[in-house]
Design an enzyme around this catalytic site. Structure first.
Site, PDB file in Angstrom:
ATOM      1  N   CYS A 133      35.650  29.748  53.900  1.00  0.00           N
ATOM      2  CA  CYS A 133      35.538  30.092  55.671  1.00  0.00           C
ATOM      3  C   CYS A 133      34.384  29.588  56.325  1.00  0.00           C
ATOM      4  O   CYS A 133      34.416  29.109  57.344  1.00  0.00           O
ATOM      5  CB  CYS A 133      35.828  31.555  55.702  1.00  0.00           C
ATOM      6  N   CYS A 166      35.566  36.046  58.135  1.00  0.00           N
ATOM      7  CA  CYS A 166      35.220  36.134  56.442  1.00  0.00           C
ATOM      8  C   CYS A 166      33.944  35.398  56.406  1.00  0.00           C
ATOM      9  O   CYS A 166      33.459  34.246  56.880  1.00  0.00           O
ATOM     10  CB  CYS A 166      36.216  35.454  55.603  1.00  0.00           C
ATOM     11  N   ASP A 195      42.285  47.023  30.108  1.00  0.00           N
ATOM     12  CA  ASP A 195      43.251  47.681  29.719  1.00  0.00           C
ATOM     13  C   ASP A 195      43.642  47.814  28.078  1.00  0.00           C
ATOM     14  O   ASP A 195      42.936  47.228  27.391  1.00  0.00           O
ATOM     15  CB  ASP A 195      44.726  47.003  30.391  1.00  0.00           C
ATOM     16  N   SER A 196      44.807  48.545  27.680  1.00  0.00           N
ATOM     17  CA  SER A 196      44.956  48.688  26.465  1.00  0.00           C
ATOM     18  C   SER A 196      45.874  47.815  25.782  1.00  0.00           C
ATOM     19  O   SER A 196      45.928  47.682  24.640  1.00  0.00           O
ATOM     20  CB  SER A 196      45.497  50.078  26.522  1.00  0.00           C
ATOM     21  N   CYS A 248      33.140  34.037  53.154  1.00  0.00           N
ATOM     22  CA  CYS A 248      33.184  33.412  51.973  1.00  0.00           C
ATOM     23  C   CYS A 248      32.903  31.915  52.197  1.00  0.00           C
ATOM     24  O   CYS A 248      32.810  31.439  53.448  1.00  0.00           O
ATOM     25  CB  CYS A 248      34.536  33.545  51.088  1.00  0.00           C
ATOM     26  N   HIS A 306      38.610  33.008  48.525  1.00  0.00           N
ATOM     27  CA  HIS A 306      38.496  33.792  50.073  1.00  0.00           C
ATOM     28  C   HIS A 306      39.495  35.023  49.774  1.00  0.00           C
ATOM     29  O   HIS A 306      38.824  36.283  50.176  1.00  0.00           O
ATOM     30  CB  HIS A 306      39.507  33.082  50.895  1.00  0.00           C
ATOM     31  N   ASP A 359      43.230  47.552  40.823  1.00  0.00           N
ATOM     32  CA  ASP A 359      43.046  46.012  40.182  1.00  0.00           C
ATOM     33  C   ASP A 359      44.270  45.587  40.408  1.00  0.00           C
ATOM     34  O   ASP A 359      45.475  46.106  40.646  1.00  0.00           O
ATOM     35  CB  ASP A 359      42.776  45.986  38.840  1.00  0.00           C
ATOM     36  N   GLN A 370      51.807  58.925  32.832  1.00  0.00           N
ATOM     37  CA  GLN A 370      52.976  58.188  32.984  1.00  0.00           C
ATOM     38  C   GLN A 370      54.094  59.163  33.612  1.00  0.00           C
ATOM     39  O   GLN A 370      53.695  60.056  34.026  1.00  0.00           O
ATOM     40  CB  GLN A 370      53.410  57.534  31.649  1.00  0.00           C
ATOM     41  N   GLY A 404      52.473  52.996  35.349  1.00  0.00           N
ATOM     42  CA  GLY A 404      53.900  52.903  35.426  1.00  0.00           C
ATOM     43  C   GLY A 404      54.305  53.004  36.672  1.00  0.00           C
ATOM     44  O   GLY A 404      55.338  53.176  36.991  1.00  0.00           O
TER      45      GLY A 404
END
Lengths: 378, 378
Positions: free
Chosen positions: A315, A310, A97-98, A312, A341, A272, A195, A222
């Site tokens: 699990c 799952c 990100d900025s 993982c 998980h 994200d 924005q 935003g």
């Protein structure tokens, strides 16, 4: 890493069921299938997880936070190590990100001018300066495949004049970012950010002007800043038809499992959020039957894994009874297993969403998922 | 787990260079090569590490703490899961202490009688009761391969009459443990514990009476409780020739890398200590050139691993510069990687010590290790 510095987005399939898209982003560090969920590595690590954990979980790309990485370890260290990839041993793509979002949200003592923002570190109060050009410089030090333009993110609620002023400043700053960082300088792509707070006319104006500047991708900023979920979705409904089809579309800071469906069906390609790892550290985990708290006494003698579907390590290895014990005893292994998980859950889910889109069964898949996820039976 | 409930100790080789021994313990969950270092899993997990991490690091056996496991998760939970092995997914041998050490060291509000000890939980103040029989019961719930007799551990310093009283009580309690838990009841071995503070005549008396009761192994308790290292070693020097040769000898709560050499050359077969994982969580790690703090600013731009001779994931993947960053940023991955490294270091070291003993080069190996470990050059 190849020497190829091209960055391409291929739109492979457009759903007939919704505005959803299936695509493929090619970067110098490999490709990213979209829609994609990007785990967040705030300070140069996805909290509690190793690069090996992320590989096994199937992470295609992770996030780094410019603001946090500027403060720690700092660009002198990043430059010495040849960028964050080498430093943290992550060989797949990265997005940064900025710094704008944190400068405005974490700092009450910032001083904003047309040129940039002076702010005090939330760690030690030391004064820093970020401008569009400085943000570009820091992101080049980090060495991400995808950089974000430096913008002013409006808090919610904001009246229209405040939102318009932030938008105007963001457009000016976006132009300066693009000037400082022309297409694929240093092999790094640059995304613009739309924005306009919750005001659709401002949003459409922002889309147009962001497209005119010309970026390798377009992000929606935003949103998910405190507004009701319905409002966020209605803003997306209004703006998505006007987002250029040929660019990857990134909904910043979103989201939850349900958000993935709501974003994808509106044409979002990239997501994200710290949510999955943050709630994991507070003992809340995703299951196909909804979110559960591992601290609940009902799991005390539970022999079943968090989610039997799952794959993982947590699990495959541990019961909810043991996971509850780890959290009750404040054991770090609990934080790590719950984080692993939740990240695995999000990555598996977005992968299934992608397949369902391709195979024209997105709506059915969504219906099934929501019926289970929001069922009362846990 | 085999149905074979035998527990054997085979003395394979006696060093000619020192009192060091090479042996092999067979348990229902597999064998343990000695000398052995046992990582400590206080609350049902070796802090920050998964069973897979411990397998890869080469842990042959881990410790569980009866006191902590009684408080959390409690024997009702342990019984439900069929013991701690199944609950925490650890399939190799486990040793449990008796709870005595923590009852006396963590609790100021305990009430000791000949029958046992009433104490308040250090977590919530709830009242508990441990007696020799209760300690046996809890350790059977945990299901360890090696249980320890319930004893009274003297603080340091203690005058001789205090030490003698604790010793007399420990002998009585040891007999009750043996009566309650005859040889290989439930497939679990039981070790006696030699006490006597720093008084050699008491120690020798304790050895004799512990041997007379008859246990599957003999531990040395009440050392490394605050006394000078030289005193601990001189007590060991005086008592070890009188320890029965046919039993595995376990020096409780010791130690550091240098302690392994000092213990092994005096005939100790088994070690355990929280030291490697505890200091790791405070950014201190072992290297062949001595202990270092990862927080030291000299590592800021360091490209090298913690120890270039180490094969752990942290050393194969990360630089000291990145490890320092993780600790500066309070990232859990730092705690985990430092813990993994220190445990791997101890396990590799004890394995090398075992080989050096067998190959009649223990003294040379010790000299080389100490020259590097205590060198000024870091």
């Amino acid at each position: 890493m190849t020497t190829d510095t091209k960055f391409t987005f291929t739109l492979e399939y457009k759903s007939e069921e919704c505005w959803g898209r299936v695509g493929r982003i090619n970067t110098r560090r490999g490709e990213i299938l979209t829609p994609v969920f990007m785990p967040v590595g705030t300070c140069g690590t996805v909290k509690t997880l190793s690069p090996e954990d992320l590989h096994i979980a199937g992470a295609q790309i992770i996030l780094g936070n410019t603001y946090h990485l500027l403060l720690r370890p700092g660009t002198d260290v990043l430059d010495h190590f040849g960028g964050l990839h080498k430093m943290m041993a992550w060989d797949r793509p990265m997005l940064t990100d900025s710094g704008g979002f944190q400068v405005f949200s974490l700092n009450k003592l910032n001083k904003i001018t047309e040129d940039g923002v002076e702010f005090a570190s939330h760690i030690d109060g030391r004064r820093y300066w970020i401008s569009p050009e400085e943000s570009m410089r820091i992101q080049r030090s980090i060495g991400s495949e995808i950089m974000m333009a430096f913008d002013e993110c409006c808090p919610y609620p904001a009246d229209e004049s405040r939102a318009k002023a932030a938008l105007e400043r963001s457009v000016k700053w976006a132009k300066r970012c693009r000037e400082d960082h022309p297409t694929m300088r240093n092999g790094q792509a640059l995304f613009g950010i739309v924005q306009g707070s919750m005001y659709l006319p401002l949003r459409l104006d922002s889309i147009k002007r962001t497209e005119d500047i010309g970026f390798e991708g377009m992000a929606v900023g935003g949103l998910s800043v405190g507004e009701p979920k319905e409002l966020m979705l209605s803003v997306l409904d209004g703006m998505m038809p006007y987002m250029p089809e040929y660019l990857p579309r990134y909904l910043m800071g979103v989201g939850t499992p349900e958000d993935l469906f709501w974003g994808v069906e509106r044409g979002i390609d990239m997501f994200d959020c710290v949510h999955p790892t943050r709630i994991a550290r507070h003992a809340t985990v995703f299951t196909r039957k909804g979110r559960i708290s591992l601290l609940n006494s009902k799991w005390k003698l539970d022999d079943e894994p968090i989610d039997e579907t799952c794959n993982c390590y947590a699990c495959k290895t541990f019961s909810k009874g043991y996971m509850r014990h780890l959290f009750k005893a404040n054991e770090i292994l609990g934080l790590r297993m719950a984080s692993l998980h939740n990240i695995t859950f999000m990555l598996n889910l977005i992968s299934e969403i992608r397949c369902a889109l391709s195979e024209k069964r997105f709506n059915n898949f969504k219906k099934d998922f929501f019926e289970n996820y929001f069922s009362k039976e846990k």
